[in-house]
Design a protein around this motif. Structure first.
Motif, short mmCIF file in Angstrom:
data_model
loop_
_atom_site.label_atom_id
_atom_site.label_comp_id
_atom_site.label_asym_id
_atom_site.label_seq_id
_atom_site.Cartn_x
_atom_site.Cartn_y
_atom_site.Cartn_z
N UNK A 71 9.37 8.02 -7.76
CA UNK A 71 8.07 7.87 -7.09
C UNK A 71 7.85 6.45 -6.58
N UNK A 72 8.19 5.47 -7.42
CA UNK A 72 7.88 4.08 -7.07
C UNK A 72 8.75 3.57 -5.93
N UNK A 73 10.04 3.82 -6.01
CA UNK A 73 10.93 3.26 -5.00
C UNK A 73 10.98 4.10 -3.73
N UNK A 74 10.21 5.16 -3.65
CA UNK A 74 10.05 5.88 -2.39
C UNK A 74 8.80 5.45 -1.63
N UNK A 75 8.02 4.54 -2.23
CA UNK A 75 6.91 3.96 -1.49
C UNK A 75 7.48 3.10 -0.36
N UNK A 76 6.82 3.12 0.77
CA UNK A 76 7.34 2.44 1.96
C UNK A 76 7.58 0.95 1.72
#
Length: 145
Positions: A71-76
């Motif tokens: 979830x975190x590292x798929x934030x732009x």
């Protein structure tokens, strides 16, 4: 009573977890939507194997970490891609120019806290789904801390 241990990780949610169960029991059919037939397939499997108990062990810390990282590292803002012209197989000195560090500012800490809270709520939903599977079928899904 027969016991069958399955090594399955629930990293992608309950649907993928159910599909992994079907695949490991050789009940998966790629031509059909097996999630719609999950109850029927599992019931018929346990009707054939009445004395079988399926044990699955899930480590809660690993599950939380993988869900959080996805979830975190798929934030732009925190998504890192390989830059154009990256010298693969080059020395460390040549690749240092392409290093893009994550800046730890106030926004970073806010995003991290928000994603942690979302992941905790998603993890609690997943645990309730595991309990439902335990009560419905002959599963013994245990969650270790």
């Amino acid at each position: 009573m027969d016991i069958k241990k399955l090594k399955i990780k629930a990293n992608n949610g309950i649907d993928d977890f159910k599909l992994d169960i079907l695949k490991s029991l050789n009940l998966f059919d790629s031509k059909k939507n097996c999630l719609l037939d999950f109850d029927n397939r599992i019931n018929s499997y346990f009707n054939r194997h009445k004395k079988l108990t399926i044990k699955i062990v899930i480590i809660k810390k690993e599950l939380f970490d993988t869900m959080f990282e996805k979830r975190f590292y798929n934030l732009k803002r925190y998504k890192r891609e390989i830059p154009k012209g990256y010298p693969f197989g080059a020395s460390n000195m040549e690749t240092q120019a392409y290093y893009d560090p994550i800046i730890c500012d106030e926004q970073y800490h806010q995003d991290k806290k928000r994603i942690e809270n979302e992941t905790i709520s998603e993890l609690n939903d997943l645990m309730s789904n595991f309990d439902e599977l335990n009560t419905k079928y002959n599963f013994e899904i245990t969650v270790q801390e």
